[in-house]
Design an enzyme around this catalytic site. Structure first.
Site, mmCIF file in Angstrom:
data_model
loop_
_atom_site.group_PDB
_atom_site.id
_atom_site.type_symbol
_atom_site.label_atom_id
_atom_site.label_comp_id
_atom_site.label_asym_id
_atom_site.label_seq_id
_atom_site.Cartn_x
_atom_site.Cartn_y
_atom_site.Cartn_z
ATOM 1 N N SER A 7 -37.419 17.414 -8.273
ATOM 2 C CA SER A 7 -37.597 18.052 -7.205
ATOM 3 C C SER A 7 -37.955 16.937 -6.113
ATOM 4 O O SER A 7 -38.184 15.752 -6.363
ATOM 5 C CB SER A 7 -38.538 19.042 -6.883
ATOM 6 O OG SER A 7 -39.686 18.566 -6.827
ATOM 7 N N LYS A 8 -37.778 17.396 -4.690
ATOM 8 C CA LYS A 8 -38.280 16.403 -3.569
ATOM 9 C C LYS A 8 -39.587 15.526 -3.974
ATOM 10 O O LYS A 8 -39.899 14.519 -3.319
ATOM 11 C CB LYS A 8 -38.190 17.200 -2.265
ATOM 12 C CG LYS A 8 -36.840 17.956 -1.757
ATOM 13 C CD LYS A 8 -36.457 17.210 -0.456
ATOM 14 C CE LYS A 8 -35.276 17.503 -0.059
ATOM 15 N NZ LYS A 8 -34.675 18.900 0.375
ATOM 16 N N ARG A 9 -40.490 16.272 -4.612
ATOM 17 C CA ARG A 9 -41.832 15.548 -4.999
ATOM 18 C C ARG A 9 -41.540 14.016 -5.589
ATOM 19 O O ARG A 9 -42.440 13.184 -5.256
ATOM 20 C CB ARG A 9 -42.615 16.517 -5.461
ATOM 21 C CG ARG A 9 -43.262 17.407 -5.010
ATOM 22 C CD ARG A 9 -44.383 18.065 -5.998
ATOM 23 N NE ARG A 9 -43.775 18.617 -7.107
ATOM 24 C CZ ARG A 9 -43.868 18.177 -8.456
ATOM 25 N NH1 ARG A 9 -44.975 17.417 -8.633
ATOM 26 N NH2 ARG A 9 -43.332 18.864 -9.520
#
Ligand code: GLU
Length: 489
Positions: free
Chosen positions: A253-255
């Site tokens: 994910s964007k993390r």
């Protein structure tokens, strides 16, 4: 292999994702490897989420990565159209055939009824699936309800007590029991087919030989295989490639880093580095070598060496690869990639003058070994143009250099005062003179200047850094150094 035809079939519901780009890449590479065809079609039946902007983004990103298609959207081909919403007649014909043969049926159940059924099944500890209420509806009732204007969905009649076997090219033999699959919807009440149905017709009519896609589609595959069988079509080969996880093993994910291709483009990554990185998300080459441009990927890539365990997205690895490619890139291309970042940061004008271009070229060449993306270039320049810091790492050496460093810097300052601007040549000439006048040379001379001006014992060529800093910043840093040395002694 003959008649190798592979496809990338994105839903244009957002920008091209890293996972999608990897699927596209594996399909592209295999098509090229076997002299086949790579085609791109759009699965745009989700009217609410599909957009022209997403389609543009996907196509742009594919082209940027170097994956031009031989057939498909925009360029056409023998098996078009290549957008699902333009192929509704093909799906309609097939659904009518299934209905006529009793392999599919109209279902009039309301959302409320279906919700209730699911709740009851869950309460009994069963996995929810459609119970088949409309399966046995009489022709008369069906027709009466249709005549009343009711809008049913069409469900596929899943054969009972059967096994669906998929010989997946990556995962091996995968077996599904049909009893776990309820009769699923193939056409919604608005007449638009669902993915699992449309995809089969597309892959058949476009003569697709191999389908390489993400593992998240594995559970769709038995539903598709049942449709191939019901319609009497030959099946393509399937290969489901593993999920991409973040370093902490949770879903990417964007993390863990940007998820869209365009974000990497904007941050100053080279397409060849991203391609190389994507290929290594699941595929492992035979030897130790990790640098693979598209040509070598096409030569070396095989599905046998694609792992079924999850691939881990490691941003540091991408940065490392990008750095490697930046170092190999010819100056003109480097400049082409660097310039937008220098313009954005206000370091050169919107329409750079010849002088600015020359400066940009010099800076890019000087700093290319010290950046892992072009986005870092202006940051690094600004660092050199800002305050200097003398960290713990250089203190011992400064103590050792002591008066030598002070003598050198005092001489540098004297000479800089008299100069109007620093060029690479005037900087080198200045150091030569200082060597002659003070008798200090070699490491003593060079390290004194370098540490004084940069706070570090290593880095880009000092004559280039002198230009990047400019005369005034050199003077300020020199003075700051002398003050620091006083405090140190
Ligand atoms: N439209 C599907 C997706 O974007 C494609 C799945 C497939 O390749 O069959 O995930």
């Amino acid at each position: 292999m003959e008649n190798v035809r592979l496809r990338f079939a994105p839903s244009p519901t957002g920008p091209l994702h890293i996972g999608g780009a990897r699927s596209a890449l594996f399909n592209y590479i295999l098509a090229k490897k076997y002299g086949g065809t790579f085609l791109v079609r759009m699965e745009d039946t989700d009217l609410e989420r599909s957009s022209a902007a997403s389609e543009e983004n996907i196509k742009e990103s594919l082209k940027w990565l170097g994956m031009d298609w031989d057939e498909g959207v925009d360029i056409g081909g023998d098996y078009g159209p290549y957008r699902q919403m333009e192929r509704l007649d093909i799906y309609e014909e097939a659904v009518n055939k299934l209905l006529a043969e009793g392999k599919a049926y109209y279902c009039f159940c309301s959302e409320e009824e279906l919700d209730k059924e699911r709740e009851e099944q869950s309460a009994r500890g069963e996995t929810p699936k459609y119970g088949g209420k409309c399966r046995e509806m009489t022709k008369e009732e069906q027709e009466a309800r249709l005549a009343r204007g009711e809008k049913p969905v069409v469900r596929f009649k899943v054969p009972e007590h059967e096994e669906v076997v998929i010989d997946d090219l990556v995962r091996g033999r995968v077996v599904f029991e049909t009893d776990g699959i309820g009769d699923y919807i193939i056409v919604k009440s608005d007449g638009i087919p669902v993915y699992n149905f449309a995809v089969v017709l597309d892959d058949v009519t476009m003569k697709i030989s191999h389908i390489i896609r993400g593992e998240e589609h594995l559970s769709n595959t038995p539903r598709q295989v049942l449709l191939y069988d019901a319609l009497g079509y030959e099946k393509p080969q399937f290969a489901h490639i593993s999920l991409i996880l973040g370093k902490d093993r949770s879903k990417m994910s964007k993390r863990h880093g940007s998820t869209s291709v365009v974000a990497y483009r904007e941050q100053g990554y080279l397409p060849e580095a991203l391609v190389n990185f994507l290929a290594l998300l699941g595929w492992s080459p035979e030897g130790e070598e990790e640098i693979f441009d598209m040509e070598r990927l096409i030569a070396d890539f095989t599905l046998e060496r694609v792992s079924k365990s999850p691939a881990v997205f490691d941003l540091d690895k991408l940065k490392w690869l990008n750095g490697m490619y930046i170092r190999k890139t010819a100056p003109e291309r480097l400049l082409e990639f660097a310039l937008p970042h220098l313009i954005n940061a206000g370091l050169v004008g919107e329409e750079p003058t010849e002088e600015e271009i020359a400066w940009a070229q010099m800076v890019t060449e000087a700093l290319k070994n010290h950046i892992s993306s072009f986005g870092e270039l202006p940051l690094l320049i600004k660092e050199y143009q800002g305050q200097v810091v003398y960290g713990d790492g250089v203190l011992d050496e400064l103590r050792e250099l002591g008066d030598t460093a002070v003598t050198v810097m005092t001489a540098v300052l004297e000479k800089l005062e008299k100069m109007e601007a620093v060029t690479s040549e005037s900087y080198k000439a200045m150091l030569k003179e200082i060597k002659k006048e003070t008798g200090i040379g070699g490491k003593n001379l060079f390290h004194s200047v370098r540490i004084a001006k940069t706070g570090s014992t290593e880095g880009p060529d000092m004559d280039k850094l002198a230009v990047i800093m400019g005369r005034d910043r050199m003077l300020e840093r020199g003075q700051a150094f002398l003050t620091f040395m006083k405090e140190l002694s």
